[in-house]
Design a protein around this motif. Sequence first.
Motif, PDB file in Angstrom:
ATOM      1  N   PRO A  29     -85.788 -74.691 -48.434  1.00 28.66           N
ATOM      2  CA  PRO A  29     -86.982 -75.362 -47.899  1.00 28.66           C
ATOM      3  C   PRO A  29     -87.082 -76.995 -48.383  1.00 28.66           C
ATOM      4  O   PRO A  29     -87.381 -77.198 -49.356  1.00 28.66           O
ATOM      5  CB  PRO A  29     -88.006 -74.759 -48.142  1.00 28.66           C
ATOM      6  CG  PRO A  29     -87.597 -73.947 -49.278  1.00 28.66           C
ATOM      7  CD  PRO A  29     -86.410 -73.789 -49.618  1.00 28.66           C
ATOM      8  N   MET A  30     -86.989 -77.891 -47.581  1.00 31.61           N
ATOM      9  CA  MET A  30     -87.014 -79.179 -47.816  1.00 31.61           C
ATOM     10  C   MET A  30     -88.265 -80.085 -47.373  1.00 31.61           C
ATOM     11  O   MET A  30     -88.692 -79.755 -46.116  1.00 31.61           O
ATOM     12  CB  MET A  30     -85.656 -80.106 -47.185  1.00 31.61           C
ATOM     13  CG  MET A  30     -85.442 -81.496 -47.784  1.00 31.61           C
ATOM     14  SD  MET A  30     -84.076 -82.262 -47.161  1.00 31.61           S
ATOM     15  CE  MET A  30     -84.909 -83.039 -45.607  1.00 31.61           C
ATOM     16  N   PHE A  42     -86.542 -80.394 -52.642  1.00 28.89           N
ATOM     17  CA  PHE A  42     -86.853 -78.829 -51.878  1.00 28.89           C
ATOM     18  C   PHE A  42     -87.444 -78.007 -52.969  1.00 28.89           C
ATOM     19  O   PHE A  42     -87.639 -78.065 -54.022  1.00 28.89           O
ATOM     20  CB  PHE A  42     -85.233 -78.208 -52.153  1.00 28.89           C
ATOM     21  CG  PHE A  42     -84.350 -79.239 -51.605  1.00 28.89           C
ATOM     22  CD1 PHE A  42     -83.865 -78.624 -50.154  1.00 28.89           C
ATOM     23  CD2 PHE A  42     -83.436 -80.177 -52.108  1.00 28.89           C
ATOM     24  CE1 PHE A  42     -82.882 -79.352 -49.594  1.00 28.89           C
ATOM     25  CE2 PHE A  42     -82.329 -80.796 -51.596  1.00 28.89           C
ATOM     26  CZ  PHE A  42     -82.112 -80.309 -50.322  1.00 28.89           C
ATOM     27  N   THR A  43     -88.584 -77.500 -52.032  1.00 31.86           N
ATOM     28  CA  THR A  43     -89.433 -76.621 -52.785  1.00 31.86           C
ATOM     29  C   THR A  43     -89.149 -75.319 -53.156  1.00 31.86           C
ATOM     30  O   THR A  43     -88.635 -74.452 -52.165  1.00 31.86           O
ATOM     31  CB  THR A  43     -90.687 -76.603 -51.968  1.00 31.86           C
ATOM     32  OG1 THR A  43     -91.306 -77.743 -51.530  1.00 31.86           O
ATOM     33  CG2 THR A  43     -91.683 -75.812 -52.686  1.00 31.86           C
ATOM     34  N   ASP A  45     -89.471 -71.639 -55.443  1.00 35.00           N
ATOM     35  CA  ASP A  45     -90.142 -70.830 -56.104  1.00 35.00           C
ATOM     36  C   ASP A  45     -90.549 -71.074 -57.635  1.00 35.00           C
ATOM     37  O   ASP A  45     -89.696 -71.083 -58.382  1.00 35.00           O
ATOM     38  CB  ASP A  45     -89.791 -69.215 -55.871  1.00 35.00           C
ATOM     39  CG  ASP A  45     -90.985 -68.196 -56.580  1.00 35.00           C
ATOM     40  OD1 ASP A  45     -92.205 -68.685 -56.261  1.00 35.00           O
ATOM     41  OD2 ASP A  45     -90.495 -67.064 -56.630  1.00 35.00           O
ATOM     42  N   GLY A  46     -91.660 -71.713 -57.658  1.00 35.69           N
ATOM     43  CA  GLY A  46     -92.051 -72.017 -59.212  1.00 35.69           C
ATOM     44  C   GLY A  46     -91.528 -73.440 -59.640  1.00 35.69           C
ATOM     45  O   GLY A  46     -92.182 -74.111 -60.732  1.00 35.69           O
ATOM     46  N   THR A  47     -90.839 -74.199 -58.952  1.00 32.35           N
ATOM     47  CA  THR A  47     -90.254 -75.544 -59.272  1.00 32.35           C
ATOM     48  C   THR A  47     -89.823 -76.361 -57.880  1.00 32.35           C
ATOM     49  O   THR A  47     -89.759 -75.880 -56.824  1.00 32.35           O
ATOM     50  CB  THR A  47     -89.234 -75.638 -60.487  1.00 32.35           C
ATOM     51  OG1 THR A  47     -89.000 -76.747 -61.055  1.00 32.35           O
ATOM     52  CG2 THR A  47     -87.609 -74.847 -59.512  1.00 32.35           C
ATOM     53  N   TRP A  48     -89.537 -77.572 -58.116  1.00 29.58           N
ATOM     54  CA  TRP A  48     -88.979 -78.097 -57.140  1.00 29.58           C
ATOM     55  C   TRP A  48     -87.294 -78.699 -57.580  1.00 29.58           C
ATOM     56  O   TRP A  48     -87.264 -78.773 -58.822  1.00 29.58           O
ATOM     57  CB  TRP A  48     -89.701 -79.553 -57.012  1.00 29.58           C
ATOM     58  CG  TRP A  48     -91.025 -79.182 -56.214  1.00 29.58           C
ATOM     59  CD1 TRP A  48     -91.675 -78.388 -56.160  1.00 29.58           C
ATOM     60  CD2 TRP A  48     -91.690 -80.185 -55.080  1.00 29.58           C
ATOM     61  NE1 TRP A  48     -92.743 -78.531 -55.601  1.00 29.58           N
ATOM     62  CE2 TRP A  48     -92.633 -79.571 -54.922  1.00 29.58           C
ATOM     63  CE3 TRP A  48     -91.059 -81.400 -54.698  1.00 29.58           C
ATOM     64  CZ2 TRP A  48     -93.561 -80.104 -53.722  1.00 29.58           C
ATOM     65  CZ3 TRP A  48     -91.907 -81.878 -53.670  1.00 29.58           C
ATOM     66  CH2 TRP A  48     -93.168 -81.463 -53.501  1.00 29.58           C
ATOM     67  N   LEU A  49     -86.503 -78.966 -56.744  1.00 23.57           N
ATOM     68  CA  LEU A  49     -85.211 -79.541 -56.786  1.00 23.57           C
ATOM     69  C   LEU A  49     -84.985 -80.720 -56.188  1.00 23.57           C
ATOM     70  O   LEU A  49     -85.676 -80.612 -55.141  1.00 23.57           O
ATOM     71  CB  LEU A  49     -83.722 -78.454 -56.585  1.00 23.57           C
ATOM     72  CG  LEU A  49     -82.618 -79.105 -56.533  1.00 23.57           C
ATOM     73  CD1 LEU A  49     -82.228 -79.122 -57.940  1.00 23.57           C
ATOM     74  CD2 LEU A  49     -81.855 -78.242 -55.729  1.00 23.57           C
ATOM     75  N   SER A  50     -84.658 -81.951 -56.708  1.00 18.21           N
ATOM     76  CA  SER A  50     -84.451 -82.966 -56.257  1.00 18.21           C
ATOM     77  C   SER A  50     -83.043 -83.639 -56.088  1.00 18.21           C
ATOM     78  O   SER A  50     -82.285 -83.124 -57.078  1.00 18.21           O
ATOM     79  CB  SER A  50     -85.389 -84.327 -56.436  1.00 18.21           C
ATOM     80  OG  SER A  50     -85.048 -84.610 -57.583  1.00 18.21           O
ATOM     81  N   VAL A  51     -82.664 -84.291 -55.083  1.00 22.36           N
ATOM     82  CA  VAL A  51     -81.170 -84.669 -55.158  1.00 22.36           C
ATOM     83  C   VAL A  51     -81.391 -86.187 -55.027  1.00 22.36           C
ATOM     84  O   VAL A  51     -82.134 -86.687 -54.174  1.00 22.36           O
ATOM     85  CB  VAL A  51     -80.425 -84.082 -54.081  1.00 22.36           C
ATOM     86  CG1 VAL A  51     -79.880 -82.679 -54.249  1.00 22.36           C
ATOM     87  CG2 VAL A  51     -80.908 -84.282 -52.928  1.00 22.36           C
ATOM     88  N   TYR A  52     -80.666 -87.128 -55.951  1.00 22.04           N
ATOM     89  CA  TYR A  52     -80.898 -88.243 -55.913  1.00 22.04           C
ATOM     90  C   TYR A  52     -79.336 -88.942 -56.211  1.00 22.04           C
ATOM     91  O   TYR A  52     -78.712 -88.274 -56.843  1.00 22.04           O
ATOM     92  CB  TYR A  52     -81.774 -88.756 -56.887  1.00 22.04           C
ATOM     93  CG  TYR A  52     -82.065 -90.078 -57.012  1.00 22.04           C
ATOM     94  CD1 TYR A  52     -83.167 -90.731 -56.018  1.00 22.04           C
ATOM     95  CD2 TYR A  52     -82.137 -90.678 -58.363  1.00 22.04           C
ATOM     96  CE1 TYR A  52     -83.369 -92.100 -56.187  1.00 22.04           C
ATOM     97  CE2 TYR A  52     -82.765 -92.079 -58.293  1.00 22.04           C
ATOM     98  CZ  TYR A  52     -83.267 -92.743 -57.485  1.00 22.04           C
ATOM     99  OH  TYR A  52     -83.690 -94.071 -57.392  1.00 22.04           O
TER     100      TYR A  52
END
Length: 133
Positions: A29-30, A42-43, A45-52
């Motif tokens: 989910p973005m 991206f949200t 469960d419990g944290t976020w992931l980002s791409v950069y």
Amino acid sequence: MDPKITLVTIGVEDIDESLRFYRDGLDFPMQEREPDSDVAFFTLDGTWLSVYPREKLAEDATVADDGGGFSGVTLAHNVASERAVDAVLAEAAAAGGRIVKPAQDAFWGGYSGYFADPDDHLWEVASPELTAE
């Protein structure tokens, strides 16, 4: 310090390819973003992931972007069963990921395998203990 990880940012070569892999292929989910933005969140469960962009991430951290191979970091996704490990690895491969280590019994008593995303970030998919299926 409160010991938790709230955001993991991975440096990528091609943000559009990463969006296709994580958002479209793995259905992460973005968060909404401007079409020309150079970051995506991206949200999870419990944290976020980002791409950069990798070069911008290295610049921000004031380190060289020399592509020196394995960075010493893997990301992990735990699931409830061997069947689920196999399913996630198959989903990653179908999304364009590369299976680095096929799922197998692990030395620590569980079952796991690894895939690499389009920028060779390694993800371990594991079931913490062997289960009868």
